[in-house]
Design an enzyme around this catalytic site. Sequence first.
Site, PDB file in Angstrom:
ATOM      1  N   THR A 102      32.279  39.826  43.166  1.00 18.27           N
ATOM      2  CA  THR A 102      33.611  39.930  42.572  1.00 18.27           C
ATOM      3  C   THR A 102      34.029  38.633  41.875  1.00 18.27           C
ATOM      4  OG1 THR A 102      34.060  41.101  44.645  1.00 18.27           O
ATOM      5  CG2 THR A 102      35.904  40.837  43.126  1.00 18.27           C
ATOM      6  N   HIS A 160      39.431  46.500  45.770  1.00 26.41           N
ATOM      7  CA  HIS A 160      38.213  46.999  46.433  1.00 26.41           C
ATOM      8  C   HIS A 160      38.351  48.494  46.739  1.00 26.41           C
ATOM      9  CE1 HIS A 160      36.425  43.100  46.937  1.00 26.41           C
ATOM     10  NE2 HIS A 160      37.269  42.667  47.842  1.00 26.41           N
TER      11      HIS A 160
HETATM   12  P1  A3P Z   1      25.942  35.360  48.661  1.00 23.37           P
HETATM   13  O1  A3P Z   1      26.693  35.378  49.937  1.00 23.37           O
HETATM   14  O2  A3P Z   1      24.745  36.257  48.677  1.00 23.37           O
HETATM   15  O3  A3P Z   1      25.600  33.997  48.181  1.00 23.37           O
HETATM   16  P2  A3P Z   1      32.383  38.283  46.238  1.00 23.37           P
HETATM   17  O4  A3P Z   1      32.683  37.400  45.060  1.00 23.37           O
HETATM   18  O5  A3P Z   1      32.448  39.730  45.925  1.00 23.37           O
HETATM   19  O6  A3P Z   1      33.138  37.862  47.436  1.00 23.37           O
HETATM   20  O7  A3P Z   1      30.833  38.059  46.535  1.00 23.37           O
HETATM   21  C1  A3P Z   1      30.362  36.807  46.949  1.00 23.37           C
HETATM   22  C2  A3P Z   1      28.904  36.697  46.599  1.00 23.37           C
HETATM   23  O8  A3P Z   1      28.753  36.406  45.210  1.00 23.37           O
HETATM   24  C3  A3P Z   1      28.262  35.570  47.358  1.00 23.37           C
HETATM   25  O9  A3P Z   1      26.906  35.976  47.522  1.00 23.37           O
HETATM   26  C4  A3P Z   1      28.417  34.426  46.357  1.00 23.37           C
HETATM   27  O10 A3P Z   1      27.572  33.346  46.570  1.00 23.37           O
HETATM   28  C5  A3P Z   1      28.094  35.150  45.071  1.00 23.37           C
HETATM   29  N1  A3P Z   1      28.612  34.460  43.883  1.00 23.37           N
HETATM   30  C6  A3P Z   1      29.785  33.785  43.755  1.00 23.37           C
HETATM   31  N2  A3P Z   1      29.897  33.279  42.523  1.00 23.37           N
HETATM   32  C7  A3P Z   1      28.792  33.650  41.838  1.00 23.37           C
HETATM   33  C8  A3P Z   1      28.333  33.401  40.510  1.00 23.37           C
HETATM   34  N3  A3P Z   1      29.041  32.689  39.655  1.00 23.37           N
HETATM   35  N4  A3P Z   1      27.138  33.935  40.142  1.00 23.37           N
HETATM   36  C9  A3P Z   1      26.421  34.662  41.021  1.00 23.37           C
HETATM   37  N5  A3P Z   1      26.798  34.921  42.292  1.00 23.37           N
HETATM   38  C10 A3P Z   1      27.965  34.413  42.702  1.00 23.37           C
END
Ligand code: A3P
Length: 320
Positions: A70, A132
Site C-alpha cells: 500500500t 482495505h
Molecule cells: P515486507 O514486509 O515484505 O518488506 P503495506 O504498505 O501495504 O503496509 O505493505 C508493506 C510492505 O511493502 C512491506 O513488505 C514493505 O517493506 C513493502 N514496501 C514499502 N515500501 C515499498 C516500496 N517503496 N517498494 C516496494 N516495497 C515496499
Amino acid sequence: PKDQEDELSDECKKLLSTLPKERGWSVSHIYNYQGFWAKPRVIQGVIACQQQFQAQDSDIILVTNPKSGTTWLKALLFALVNRVKYPIFEQNHPLLIKNPHDLVPFLELTLYVDGQVPDFSSFTTPRLLSTHLPFASLPKSIQDSNTKLVYLCRNSRDTFISTWHFINNLNLEHKNTNSIGRAFDLFCNGISPYGPFWNHVLDYWKASIEKPNKVIFLMYEEIKEQPKIQIKRLAEFLECPFSEKEENCGVVDEILRMCSFENLSNLEVNINGKLSSGHENKVFFRKGKVGDWKNYFTTEMKEKLNHINEQKFEGSGLKF
Ligand code: A3P
C-alpha cells in the site's frame, strides 16, 4: 498507537456483541463484520465511512489487503497524478517530506476513525484516498459513482510474512506469543486483518474484469518485475497517460526512482517521523522484496498454502 475497545461508541459496542469473535494474531480479539475480520476500532471506522462517505466521480481510491505494498502504491499514485502540480524533479516534492500515508489517507483507519468528521476542504481534485475494505463492503457511493479503484494484490506468502512481522512490531511485548505457526493457521483459515485474503483478491479480480474502466488490478510482483510497463498501464487507466516528451525527459524513471524502497526508506521523514495514528513511519518499510517467505516457510507451510491458493483461485485466471 491506540487500540482500545473502551473508547467505542455504544452503538458499535452493541453491534460487536452480536458478531462472531476470535482471538486475533496478537492478544486482542477480532470480529467478523460483513464477512471480513477486523478489530473493533476498525469496524467503527468502517461503519462511519459506509454511512457518511460521499464519493465524487473524480476520486481515485487505492484498495489493498494489508501489507500488499500500500505504502509503495500510495507514493506512485501521488507522484503520478500530481506530476503537473508537483513536478517530479523539484527538490521540495511532498513525497520527500511526508510519508505516503499522510498524502493518501485511509478512509476507515484515518479519516473516519474514532468518530471523526473528516474535512475534505484541503483536498485537491482528484482526491486520492485509500481503504482495505472488501469490494462488497465499499461505501455505496463508491460503487454508484465513476470513482476509480486501483487494486493492488501481493502473493499470499509474502503478504502473510509481512503481516506477521508488522503485527509483531506493533505488539513487541507479545512478540513471543504470536508464533508463526499459530498465525499461519489463522491466516489459512481466513482469519487475518480484512481476511479471508482470497475473497478480498477474487472479488476485486472479478470486478476488474467486469468493469475494466472502474477497477484496475495490479500485482506487487509485476510492478517489481516490469515497473515501467505497469506504471504506464496505471497512468492510462487513470486517463493521465505519459506523453512522449515526458518519457523522453525521464519522468517515468524518476517517479519510479523517487518511490523506490531504497529512496523512500532512507528519507529522514520515514526514518524518524510518525503518522497522526501514532505509528512510526519506519514500520511500513521492512525489506520490500519478493520471496522473503522462503526464509520462513517450512515445506509443509509451502505445500499447504499452495494447495489453498490452487483451490481458491481455480478457474479464475489468477496465478500465484
Ligand atoms: P515486507 O514486509 O515484505 O518488506 P503495506 O504498505 O501495504 O503496509 O505493505 C508493506 C510492505 O511493502 C512491506 O513488505 C514493505 O517493506 C513493502 N514496501 C514499502 N515500501 C515499498 C516500496 N517503496 N517498494 C516496494 N516495497 C515496499
